[in-house]
Write a protein that holds these residues in place. Structure first.
Motif, short mmCIF file in Angstrom:
data_model
loop_
_atom_site.label_atom_id
_atom_site.label_comp_id
_atom_site.label_asym_id
_atom_site.label_seq_id
_atom_site.Cartn_x
_atom_site.Cartn_y
_atom_site.Cartn_z
N LEU A 396 0.86 -0.70 -0.21
CA LEU A 396 -0.39 0.40 0.05
C LEU A 396 1.25 1.40 -0.21
CD1 LEU A 396 -2.63 -0.81 2.51
CD2 LEU A 396 -3.01 -0.89 0.02
N PRO A 397 0.61 2.57 -0.64
CA PRO A 397 1.55 3.15 -0.69
C PRO A 397 0.59 4.07 0.60
CG PRO A 397 -0.42 4.25 -2.51
CD PRO A 397 -0.41 2.04 -2.09
N THR A 398 2.23 5.04 0.76
CA THR A 398 1.69 5.60 2.03
C THR A 398 0.79 7.09 1.94
OG1 THR A 398 3.86 5.69 2.58
CG2 THR A 398 2.70 7.22 3.68
N GLY A 399 -0.30 6.91 2.78
CA GLY A 399 -1.49 7.70 2.91
C GLY A 399 -2.74 7.39 1.78
N ALA A 400 -2.43 5.63 1.83
CA ALA A 400 -3.65 5.45 0.73
C ALA A 400 -4.80 5.42 1.24
CB ALA A 400 -3.01 4.19 0.41
N PRO A 401 -5.90 5.42 0.39
CA PRO A 401 -7.23 5.51 1.31
C PRO A 401 -7.53 3.53 1.30
CG PRO A 401 -7.70 5.81 -0.69
CD PRO A 401 -6.25 6.12 -0.98
N LYS A 430 1.78 3.45 7.55
CA LYS A 430 1.93 3.98 6.55
C LYS A 430 0.73 5.10 6.38
CE LYS A 430 2.66 -0.64 3.70
NZ LYS A 430 4.40 0.52 2.60
N SER A 431 0.69 6.13 7.45
CA SER A 431 -0.83 6.65 7.98
C SER A 431 -1.25 6.90 6.29
CB SER A 431 0.51 7.96 6.34
OG SER A 431 1.28 8.50 8.11
N ALA A 432 -1.78 5.59 6.45
CA ALA A 432 -3.01 5.03 5.63
C ALA A 432 -4.49 5.80 5.96
CB ALA A 432 -3.49 3.83 5.30
N TYR A 433 -5.23 5.95 5.03
CA TYR A 433 -6.64 6.74 5.77
C TYR A 433 -7.04 5.44 5.85
CZ TYR A 433 -9.96 10.24 6.02
OH TYR A 433 -11.26 11.40 6.38
N LEU A 434 -7.89 5.77 6.96
CA LEU A 434 -8.43 4.75 7.28
C LEU A 434 -9.88 4.64 7.20
CD1 LEU A 434 -6.63 3.05 10.28
CD2 LEU A 434 -6.67 2.24 8.28
N THR A 435 -10.78 4.55 6.69
CA THR A 435 -12.65 4.23 6.12
C THR A 435 -12.94 3.42 7.17
OG1 THR A 435 -12.43 5.60 4.50
CG2 THR A 435 -14.21 5.48 4.93
N LEU A 436 -13.50 3.70 8.22
CA LEU A 436 -14.08 2.73 9.13
C LEU A 436 -15.59 2.77 9.14
CD1 LEU A 436 -13.08 3.24 12.74
CD2 LEU A 436 -11.60 2.14 11.11
N VAL A 437 -16.15 0.83 8.57
CA VAL A 437 -17.35 0.91 8.39
C VAL A 437 -17.73 -0.63 8.87
CG1 VAL A 437 -18.14 2.02 6.07
CG2 VAL A 437 -16.80 -0.77 6.10
N THR A 438 -18.93 -0.87 8.76
CA THR A 438 -19.37 -2.33 10.17
C THR A 438 -20.93 -2.53 9.94
OG1 THR A 438 -19.16 -3.37 11.98
CG2 THR A 438 -20.60 -0.96 12.39
N THR A 439 -21.38 -3.91 9.47
CA THR A 439 -22.05 -4.35 9.58
C THR A 439 -22.97 -4.95 10.77
OG1 THR A 439 -21.38 -6.34 8.92
CG2 THR A 439 -22.10 -5.10 6.92
N SER A 440 -21.87 -4.69 11.85
CA SER A 440 -22.28 -5.60 13.30
C SER A 440 -22.86 -4.25 13.80
CB SER A 440 -20.88 -5.57 13.42
OG SER A 440 -21.63 -6.54 15.13
N PRO A 441 -23.27 -3.77 14.66
CA PRO A 441 -24.16 -2.53 15.56
C PRO A 441 -22.77 -2.81 16.33
CG PRO A 441 -26.04 -3.94 15.69
CD PRO A 441 -24.56 -5.13 15.00
N SER A 442 -22.04 -3.32 17.21
CA SER A 442 -20.47 -3.21 18.02
C SER A 442 -19.86 -2.83 17.13
CB SER A 442 -20.71 -4.79 18.93
OG SER A 442 -20.05 -5.74 18.02
N GLY A 443 -19.62 -3.18 16.19
CA GLY A 443 -18.32 -2.55 15.02
C GLY A 443 -18.17 -1.25 15.32
N ALA A 505 -10.37 15.62 1.73
CA ALA A 505 -9.73 14.54 0.59
C ALA A 505 -8.59 13.58 1.58
CB ALA A 505 -7.68 15.44 -0.05
N PRO A 506 -8.78 12.34 1.64
CA PRO A 506 -8.25 12.03 0.74
C PRO A 506 -9.82 11.31 -0.05
CG PRO A 506 -7.88 10.49 2.07
CD PRO A 506 -7.98 11.40 2.80
N LEU A 507 -11.13 11.21 0.52
CA LEU A 507 -11.85 10.12 0.29
C LEU A 507 -12.99 11.16 -1.16
CD1 LEU A 507 -14.31 9.21 3.47
CD2 LEU A 507 -12.33 8.24 1.85
N ASN A 508 -12.30 12.91 -1.59
CA ASN A 508 -13.11 13.43 -2.32
C ASN A 508 -12.95 12.48 -4.39
OD1 ASN A 508 -10.99 13.94 -2.64
ND2 ASN A 508 -10.80 16.10 -2.48
#
Lengths: 633, 240
Positions: A396-401, A430-443, A505-508
């Motif tokens: 993964l590149p640095t800062g990758a989503p 790697k300073s990755a941009y983390l986008t957190l999602v979940t399909t579990s309510p406790s996630g 950025a970076p989600l745009n």
């Protein structure tokens, strides 16, 4: 004292009552004894038509009681006399004038016209009166004349003297030739068969006539005399004028009429059907009292009487009573709560469970407390899926989503948290941009907790890692995943904190899920993993993006085929505690925690318990089999 | 103040976690009140947290906040597109709430049918595209020589592994084949002898698979047990 007979119940009532004292029915309007007003009204009734026409120019005189009595038929008088109490104005015996009129009518019977009905007179009562009046001899003299007239009529009709001599004297006094009915006369006139001298009465016919005559003597109310019989008399036998015998051409009888004609020799009975009312009930109350064979006006259906009382006590036999008692006993037994067998406080199962728990837990506690390092951690390169996983992260590149899905339950934290911590440390590096999602309510809570824990552990220095966004919960299960794959912006317009993350950025630059550099799924459920593979995998693999998984050991057997497929649908897997330790070893984050010793001890003891339990079970089974064989022998 | 509370939350949470863990472990001596109380607390907390999360994350952040922001910015075009996209879902969601009343439950059936139909179509399409076709293709390539490793040791392992996978796949599928062949009159129909042997082998593969799944579940449970014992020890050495 006059009493009013109730028309409904037929019971006597005092004359001063308007309604019946028994049934409350009105008496004055329909009772037998008319009120004075009703009598006046009755007196104003005009006389019959014949009488009225004769004296139309004279003042109307109220009819006398004798004339009214004469208008009442004799049979009605007899009926009333038999059912009603005699009133003072009436006498039980007829008056002297009436007796004289009856005697005259009896004496003039042969000369009376056939249409007149002979009044019915009680024979005994009349005979007594005749004997008292001295006219009995005169009546006896009439008999030979009647017999003589009958004989002469028979001779005129061609009846042989021998036949007449064979008949009894009483039969000779009866009319031997009845008048022909009209239909028979017409039929004879149109027929080719001519009967000489008319219809010859057969012996049976004579007997029938005799029987009818005898029935007429018994009582006029019991037998109805047909009209044509009433017209028959000895004096009227040669009523038809003799016509000269001229040949009459035979008429042609139509076929349908010939079919209707009775066969020769068969008896033809022109009499009307006689209704036998001898067995009918006699009306005992109401205006038709005394009549027989009529519908009673007495409304028996609405008789005001006390309804009969029926016993409500059920009549059962002794056998039925015994069966009922038996059924009650059965039901009572069913309704009783059954006491469950008492459980012993300490049973064999309790002891076995405690023994297994102690044997399993004590070594683990020992290794955890003393942080034993006897067992070596898995070699970093010994698990290919972990190697592939690590390489994909390193690519993964640095800062990758990166899309990171926390789809596991808190109960699997002990198995997965080690690998997740290693992953977060690698991504933080790697300073990755983390986008957190979940399909579990406790996630979301688990993700937030882990990120904070890893940040606090020094993976990012002293600062808390903030290069991430939490989009939160994906509703809709599989449908939600499909929506995430096609249009994540529409599914999550705002983050969990209410920020429009797609505008910065970076989600745009993210328009679909394929724009993420990698998709990493953390789950314990093989079904959830399969849904991600089926819905998300094809979209990201079309552009060469990897799908990586950190999963539980229980889900690994079902996910591994996707990893080992050619081409692979999952590019890297870290499954379970051992793989997590291996992954940590590859990234250099492995620490001495004693987990591997505890894990090895637990696995070893578990294997021993299973083996010992299997051997014991086998021994017991063999003993039971041997005992069964011995019993059979 | 908040920092002090957050610092206190950790030890308080640790103590609560310790007590709840002990209560769950009490099931070793049998079903008791402490175990049932702990389970009830977990169920209640999980349900409440899920309800709050869904209300806040879905209803508030994904339905109401967008409307408020579009209206506040005066973006008429954005409002129209959002209304077209969201209003049908909101109507269906409200319609679905008729299922809460037994008297009106049947009116919610069309919505339920719509959701079920869309869900089934999504699952089937995903299974065909993501599982059936790729896995059938992978089974064809199990012994594809082009995918074989170049080293001799790896080649042997690759061949044995591919052979086991192929045999296991075929034998397992034959096990679920129940077609019988008639052998004539007065002769009971039965499966071919070779199919019987392969079916027995497939039964063995299924047993091994189920055993592996059970072993995976057991290892996951054992990992949780080790984690909880380690947690208890950490709390003990922290406070005592």
């Amino acid at each position: 004292m006059n009493e009013i007979i109730c028309p409904l119940c037929g019971k006597p009532n005092p004359p001063d009552r308007d309604v019946c004292q028994y049934c409350e029915a009105p008496l004055k309007s329909s009772g037998f004894i008319a009120s004075p007003e009703d009598e006046d009204l009755f007196n104003q009734i005009p006389p019959p038509y014949g009488e009225g026409s004769e004296s139309s120019d004279q003042p109307v005189q109220p009819p006398s009681a004798s004339s009214l009595e004469e208008a009442i038929p004799d049979w009605l008088k007899q009926t009333e006399a038999s059912f009603l109490e005699p009133s003072p104005s009436e006498s039980d015996t007829p008056t002297h004038d009436q007796i004289s009129e009856q005697i005259d009518s009896l004496l003039n019977v042969p000369a009376a016209p056939a249409e007149e009905e002979i009044p019915a007179v009680d024979d005994e009562w009349l005979a007594s009166l005749l004997s008292e009046a001295g006219v009995g001899e005169l009546a006896q003299e009439i008999q030979p004349e009647e017999s003589q007239a009958g004989k002469s009529a028979l001779e005129e009709e061609g009846v042989s003297e021998q036949f007449i001599a064979g008949l009894p004297e009483e039969e000779l006094s009866l009319p031997l030739e009845p008048e022909k009915p009209d239909w028979l006369t017409n039929l004879e006139a149109s027929s080719t068969i001519k009967l000489e001298g008319g219809i010859q009465p057969s012996e049976q016919g004579l007997k029938e006539v005799q029987f009818e005559e005898a029935a007429e003597e018994k009582g006029p109310e019991k037998v109805e005399i047909p009209a044509w019989v009433g017209r028959t008399s000895f004096g009227e036998s040669p009523t038809l004028p003799k016509e000269p015998e001229t040949p009459i051409e035979p008429a042609e009888i139509p076929g349908w009429l010939e079919a209707l004609r009775p066969p020769e020799g068969e008896k033809v009975s022109p009499t009307a059907p006689v209704e036998d009312t001898s067995a009918a009930d006699i009306v005992t109350a109401g205006p038709l009292v005394g009549l027989r064979g009529v519908i009673s006006a007495h409304p028996s259906a609405i008789q005001a009487r006390k309804p009969p009382t029926y016993s409500i006590k059920l009549r059962v036999t002794e056998e039925q009573r015994a069966q009922l008692e038996m059924m009650e006993e059965l039901l009572a037994e069913e309704q009783k709560p059954k006491t469950l067998p008492s459980k012993r406080a300490i049973s064999y199962r309790h002891i076995l469970r405690l023994v297994v728990a102690v044997v399993l837990i004590l070594p683990i506690i020992w290794t955890v407390i003393f942080r034993s390092e006897r067992a070596q951690d898995p070699q970093p390169a010994s698990i290919p899926s972990v190697v592939d996983f690590t390489q994909q992260i390193q690519k993964l590149p640095t800062g990758a989503p990166v899309l990171l899905a926390f789809d596991y339950e808190p109960g699997f934290s002990g198995e997965l948290n080690g690998a997740i911590s290693t992953l977060l440390s690698q991504l933080f590096a790697k300073s990755a941009y983390l986008t957190l999602v979940t399909t579990s309510p406790s996630g979301p809570a688990l993700a937030e907790s882990l990120i904070r824990t890893v940040s606090a552990s020094g993976a990012t220095g002293s600062a808390t890692y903030t290069n991430y966004t939490d989009l939160g919960y994906i509703p809709g299960g599989t449908i939600g995943l499909l929506g995430l794959a096609t249009s994540p912006r529409a599914l999550f317009p705002y983050s969990l904190e209410g920020i429009d993350v797609w505008a910065r950025a970076p989600l745009n630059t993210i328009l679909s899920i394929a724009d993420f550099s990698a998709v990493i799924l953390i789950t314990h459920d093989p079904e959830t993993a399969r849904s991600w593979i089926e819905q998300i995998g094809p979209v990201i693999q079309a552009v060469g993006r990897p799908l990586l998984m950190i999963t539980s050991t229980q889900a690994e057997p079902l996910i591994r085929p996707y990893y080992e497929a050619v081409p692979s649908q999952v590019q890297g897997i870290v499954a379970g505690l051992a793989a997590g330790l291996s992954y940590a070893g590859m990234t250099g984050g492995q620490q001495a925690s004693g987990l591997m010793d505890a894990f090895s001890a637990g696995i070893t003891i578990s294997i021993l318990i299973i083996l010992i339990g299997s051997i014991v079970s086998l021994v017991f089974m063999l003993r039971a089999t041997n005992k069964k064989k011995e019993n059979q022998e | 103040m908040l920092e002090q509370l957050s610092q206190l939350a950790d030890p308080i949470g640790a103590i609560i976690g310790f007590i709840l863990t002990i209560m769950v472990f009490s099931y070793i001596i049998g079903d008791n009140f402490l175990f049932r109380l702990a389970v009830s607390i977990f169920v209640g907390v999980a349900s409440g947290y899920a309800a709050v999360l869904i209300l806040y994350n879905v209803l508030w952040n994904q339905v109401l906040v967008p409307i408020w922001k579009i209206v506040s910015t005066g973006n008429a075009g954005g409002l129209l597109s959002y209304v077209i996209r969201v209003v049908p879902a909101v109507i269906l969601g409200i319609w679905m709430m008729t299922k809460l009343s037994p008297r009106l439950a049947r009116w919610g059936t069309p919505v339920l049918a719509f959701i079920t139909g869309v869900g089934a179509a999504t699952v089937i399409a995903g299974a065909v595209r993501g599982t059936i076709f790729p896995q059938v293709g992978a089974s064809f390539n199990v012994l594809n020589i082009q995918t074989a490793p170049s080293e001799l040791s790896g080649l042997v392992g690759w061949f044995i592994n591919g052979l086991i996978v192929l045999a296991g796949t075929v034998a397992t599928m034959i096990y679920f084949q129940f077609r019988l062949r008639s052998r004539g009159e007065n002769v009971p129909a039965q499966r071919a002898v070779i199919l019987d042997y392969l079916s027995t082998a497939g039964q063995g593969f299924i047993m091994v698979t189920l055993g592996v799944l059970f072993a995976g579940v057991y290892i996951a449970t054992l990992s949780a047990l080790i984690d909880r014992i380690g947690y208890l020890w950490n709390v003990i050495i922290r406070f005592f």
